[in-house]
Each structure stands twice: as structure tokens, then as C-alpha cells.
Design an enzyme around this catalytic site. Structure first.
Site, PDB file in Angstrom:
ATOM      1  N   GLY A  93       0.774  -1.234   0.000  1.00  0.00           N
ATOM      2  CA  GLY A  93       0.000   0.000   0.000  1.00  0.00           C
ATOM      3  C   GLY A  93       0.806   1.285   0.000  1.00  0.00           C
ATOM      4  N   ASP A  94       2.092   1.220   0.351  1.00  0.00           N
ATOM      5  CA  ASP A  94       2.953   2.407   0.310  1.00  0.00           C
ATOM      6  C   ASP A  94       4.354   1.964  -0.095  1.00  0.00           C
ATOM      7  OD1 ASP A  94       3.793   5.034   0.510  1.00  0.00           O
ATOM      8  OD2 ASP A  94       4.047   4.999   2.675  1.00  0.00           O
ATOM      9  N   LEU A  95       4.406   1.254  -1.197  1.00  0.00           N
ATOM     10  CA  LEU A  95       5.641   0.576  -1.584  1.00  0.00           C
ATOM     11  C   LEU A  95       6.508   1.494  -2.446  1.00  0.00           C
ATOM     12  CD1 LEU A  95       7.094  -2.150  -1.304  1.00  0.00           C
ATOM     13  CD2 LEU A  95       6.162  -2.739  -3.537  1.00  0.00           C
TER      14      LEU A  95
END
Length: 268
Positions: free
Chosen positions: A177-179
Site C-alpha cells: 500500500g505504500d511501496l
């Protein structure tokens, strides 16, 4: 909570006295500290929008076999994590295999059991059966009230066309999700852990698109991860728009050009 109070609270959760602490790099949206305890142990102490939720996300990542820091303690204000070794390097193929393991895990719907946030920017995760609806409503149009007015009609035009651009029912993979590169910890040429997640279930291409937004994972990643789905290249800009919009809201007008460029690539 001040950094000193955060460090002392984390030490207390671990049943020891605080010896010293220092800030770690990053920390734009939360405090992140390396603490050393009186008994010699070290750990990472984090604040954040929802420490217990972040702990659940890290546990979900670890359950897939992908690397993540161990959770040492958590309460409503502090998350205490294993200190990962971080001597740097890169490991594109190993990262590809880790992401493949992560994305094998699946949910029944798109979303997550609770909302989350990047600092003051809400991440809406209410469950949805339709992927274009989820992406359009929860990831794109939710930002419209906070954008320069000229961008909103272009965003609306794109969202209206998402049923023709995104698959209706892709497999609901577990997403980090926040890669981006800063959320992958490397230790001497291996992947030590994936950190700072904002997990939900969605199209696996979302993580891959974000990983390519501010850099590239390097040769060997794609071969280790697996072949692209048909049409992936046409969806990259659509999936990169979400982190671009978040950056525009968090960090200001310097990211407007990125948003406009992605809208242009998407044809609106």
C-alpha cells in the site's frame, strides 16, 4: 507526544528503562526512533495514526512469508518493532520474490477492515466488490475537494472511464500500500524487511506501479516477480495517480506537475 516521551513509553512497554534514543531517517508523517534500553536491547519506536492497525498490517505481511519487522509491543500511541539490520545494498530479484509471496495472499473483497491515514490525509478502505468503483471513489475522487479546481474535471473524466480501463474483478491481493524504495530495508544485498505499510486488498499492479513511481527496483525484479498481466502498461499511470495526489496534498504544489503529467499519460 514528544520524542523523549515516545522513547520512554516504548521502553516501558518493553519492561526496561530508557538509556538513549535517536531519530531515524524518514519520519515525515510520524516520529521514528531507535531506542537503546538499560539492559542493552535495541528497538524501533514509532508513533503514527493508528499503531495497532499498523501492527496488524505488519503481521499480515509476515504471515505471507514476506519479510517484515517483528512486533515487540504496541498500544494506542506507540508501536515498538524489531530493529532490522540495514547495511544497504539492493536485491531486485529477492524483492520480486517477496512481492510475489505477498500478493499470493488474497481477500474476498477490495479494501481493509478499517480506514487508515498518511498523516492528515485519510485512506478510505471500506469494503467494495467492484474494483473500478473502489479505485475511483476511495483512491481518486476522494481528493477532489482538496485539489486545484482545474484538475478536478480531468480527474472526474478519468474516473468515469475506469470501468473501461481497469479490470472489474482482479484477484484481491494483499498490498503493501505504500511501496517505494524507502520502505524496503536492505541488509548487505538482501531484503531485510518491508516497513511502513498501508495495507489493503486490491489489484497487485498497484504496488508495482508505486514501486516504479520514484525509481526502479532494478534488473531481475520482474523475472522473479512474474510476467505482467495483459494491459498492465496502460494502467500504470492510473495507479500512480493515487500516491501522486497524496503527495500533492501532503507536500504542496511541487507535486502538481507529477499529477498533471500522469493525467496526461492517462489521456485526460
Amino acid at each position: 507526544m514528544s520524542p523523549d516521551a515516545l522513547a520512554r513509553r516504548a521502553a516501558a512497554l518493553l519492561g526496561s528503562e530508557l538509556a538513549q534514543f535517536r531519530r531515524l531517517t524518514g519520519g515525515d508523517l510520524s516520529d521514528c526512533l531507535l531506542i537503546r534500553l538499560a539492559d542493552g536491547r535495541e528497538a524501533v519506536a514509532k508513533s503514527g495514526p493508528a499503531p495497532r492497525t499498523e501492527a496488524e498490517m505488519l503481521a499480515a505481511i509476515a504471515a505471507t512469508g514476506a519479510p517484515a519487522p517483528a512486533i515487540l509491543a504496541v498500544d494506542d500511541a506507540v508501536l515498538v518493532l524489531q530493529r532490522l539490520p540495514d547495511r544497504g545494498g539492493s536485491a531486485p530479484a529477492e524483492l520480486g520474490r517477496a512481492m510475489a509471496r505477498l500478493h499470493v495472499a488474497r481477500g474476498d473483497l477490495y479494501g481493509w477492515r478499517t480506514d487508515y491515514a498518511f498523516g492528515p490525509v485519510a485512506i478510505e478502505n471500506a469494503w467494495c466488490e467492484d474494483w473500478p468503483v473502489f479505485w475511483g471513489e476511495r483512491r481518486l475522487l476522494c481528493h477532489a475537494p482538496h485539489l486545484p479546481p482545474a484538475l478536478v474535471p480531468r480527474l472526474q473524466k478519468l474516473v468515469d472511464d475506469l470501468p473501461n480501463r481497469l479490470p472489474a474483478r482482479p484477484r484481491p491481493a494483499l498490498l503493501h500500500g505504500d511501496l517505494w524504495g524507502g520502505n524496503v530495508v536492505y541488509d548487505d544485498g538482501r531484503v531485510a524487511g518491508l516497513i511502513d505499510p498501508a495495507c489493503y486488498h486490491g489489484h497487485a499492479e498497484v504496488d508495482l506501479a508505486m514501486l516504479a513511481l520514484f525509481g526502479r527496483p532494478g534488473p531481475g525484479f520482474r523475472e522473479a516477480y512474474g510476467a505482467p498481466e495483459p494491459g498492465e502498461a496502460e494502467r500504470v499511470a492510473i495507479y500512480q495517480l493515487w500516491p501522486a495526489l497524496v503527495h500533492l496534498r501532503l507536500f504542496g504544489a511541487g507535486y502538481r506537475g507529477l499529477v498533471e503529467g500522469l493525467l496526461k499519460v492517462a489521456g485526460v
